[in-house]
Enzyme design. Structure first.
Site, PDB file in Angstrom:
ATOM      1  N   ALA A  66       2.017  -3.712  -3.046  1.00 17.60           N
ATOM      2  CA  ALA A  66       2.894  -4.494  -2.713  1.00 17.60           C
ATOM      3  C   ALA A  66       2.706  -4.518  -1.073  1.00 17.60           C
ATOM      4  O   ALA A  66       2.029  -3.847  -0.548  1.00 17.60           O
ATOM      5  CB  ALA A  66       4.372  -3.781  -2.832  1.00 17.60           C
ATOM      6  N   GLY A 111       0.978  -1.688  -6.432  1.00 17.43           N
ATOM      7  CA  GLY A 111       1.483  -2.998  -7.130  1.00 17.43           C
ATOM      8  C   GLY A 111      -0.046  -3.640  -7.686  1.00 17.43           C
ATOM      9  O   GLY A 111       0.297  -4.310  -8.792  1.00 17.43           O
ATOM     10  N   GLU A 114      -0.736  -1.810 -10.826  1.00 16.74           N
ATOM     11  CA  GLU A 114       0.345  -1.987 -11.652  1.00 16.74           C
ATOM     12  C   GLU A 114       0.328  -3.400 -12.346  1.00 16.74           C
ATOM     13  O   GLU A 114       0.495  -3.556 -13.439  1.00 16.74           O
ATOM     14  CB  GLU A 114       1.839  -1.736 -10.916  1.00 16.74           C
ATOM     15  CG  GLU A 114       2.022  -0.398 -10.378  1.00 16.74           C
ATOM     16  CD  GLU A 114       3.196  -0.359  -9.849  1.00 16.74           C
ATOM     17  OE1 GLU A 114       3.108  -0.903  -8.451  1.00 16.74           O
ATOM     18  OE2 GLU A 114       4.274   0.495  -9.774  1.00 16.74           O
ATOM     19  N   GLU A 134       1.236   5.298  -3.548  1.00 12.24           N
ATOM     20  CA  GLU A 134       2.724   5.257  -3.006  1.00 12.24           C
ATOM     21  C   GLU A 134       3.033   6.538  -2.296  1.00 12.24           C
ATOM     22  O   GLU A 134       4.060   6.543  -1.382  1.00 12.24           O
ATOM     23  CB  GLU A 134       3.682   4.817  -4.059  1.00 12.24           C
ATOM     24  CG  GLU A 134       3.714   3.209  -4.484  1.00 12.24           C
ATOM     25  CD  GLU A 134       2.649   3.143  -5.455  1.00 12.24           C
ATOM     26  OE1 GLU A 134       1.588   3.934  -5.890  1.00 12.24           O
ATOM     27  OE2 GLU A 134       2.536   1.919  -5.902  1.00 12.24           O
TER      28      GLU A 134
END
Ligand code: CAA
Length: 260
Positions: A66, A111, A114, A134
């Site tokens: 992200a 992300g 993911e 993260e």
């Protein structure tokens, strides 16, 4: 469709979606997530489509996570909104009616890892690196990593990756079952398209039902999942595909499936 952060190409009934923000290693900001949602929603209505390959632009990154610069000043509500949007996009990919292959061409972090895990099949190039970093940023994964990673590689391996934030290389990702296979960078897209080509010769309804029963069944207990399989198996017998597939076998010829 007005796409600024993605490219979409359709060849031989296969869509190739490329996240195209090379300056930030294809990081996912809200606009990119919104475009992914728009593209997958539109492609879902494309009856002739065999499937979707998703990759990142350039040779360095699939998706480096992200977008950290977008999130830096978020408060709780914005964080919640970002998480919900990410989940919506990844759930849409996971529930997409046709096969989705992640062509992981480099860093797949946070992300990015993911998103790859929400796809049905992951093929990566030998320079690919995976991780959920993260905790280095003081947060936890927000697009399903805490749930899809243990389901794919087991709780112990997942928690080690989540606790340490370590990156693993392509060989290790293959060893632990995070990717289906590893190929050279230049062979990555051809390999994914070859898988799609093979899929395109099979009974299209059967392909969709396979995905549905695996995805749905994984959320159920074994007895209920097997009953669901029995239901979908029976539905196959209402299709032209089943008549053609079994007739072709007995006539010793290749099946010519029409039901797309
Ligand atoms: N968000 C925003 N920008 C990013 C980014 C990200 N996730 N990852 C890389 N970039 C940017 C860098 O800031 C840099 O920009 P500038 O050129 O403007 O400085 C550019 O991409 C190139 O990156 P680097 O110079 O860092 O390249 P490198 O080769 O030295 O390192 C890397 C590559 C190891 C992937 C490193 O960029 C990195 O660690 N990126 C962050 C990875 C990360 O922490 N991802 C998780 C994000 S949080 C998340 O995803 C939460 C969630 O679950 C939803």
């Amino acid at each position: 469709m007005d796409l600024n952060n993605l490219t979409l190409e359709l060849t031989d009934r296969v869509a190739v979606v490329t996240v195209n923000r090379p300056k930030s290693l294809n990081a996912l900001n809200p606009d990119t997530l919104a475009e992914l949602l728009e593209v997958f929603t539109a492609l879902g209505d494309h009856e002739d489509l065999v499937g979707v390959v998703i990759t990142g632009s350039g040779e360095k990154a699939f998706i480096a996570g992200a977008d950290i610069s977008a999130m830096k000043d978020y408060g709780v509500l914005e964080g919640r909104q970002m998480g919900k949007l990410g989940h919506l996009v990844l759930d849409t990919i996971a529930a997409f009616p046709k096969p989705v292959i992640a062509a992981v061409n480099g860093f797949a972090l946070g992300g990015g890892c993911e998103l790859a895990m929400a796809c049905d099949i992951r093929i990566c190039s030998d320079n690919a690196k995976f991780g959920q970093p993260e905790v280095n940023l003081g947060v936890i994964p927000g697009f399903g990593g805490t749930q899809r990673l243990p389901r794919l590689v087991g709780t112990g391996r997942a928690l080690e990756l989540l606790f340490t934030g370590d990156m693993i290389d392509a060989a290790e990702a293959f060893r632990i079952g995070l990717v289906n296979r590893v190929v050279k960078q230049q062979e990555l897209l051809p390999e994914c398209l070859a898988i799609m080509k093979k899929i395109s010769t099979k009974g299209p309804l059967a392909i969709q039902l396979c995905k549905d029963v695996v995805r749905t069944g994984m959320e159920l207990d074994l007895a209920r999942a097997c009953r669901y399989e029995a239901d979908l198996f029976s539905i196959c017998f209402a299709s032209e595909d089943q008549k053609e597939g079994m007739t072709a076998f007995l006539e010793k010829r290749k099946a010519d499936f029409k039901n797309r």
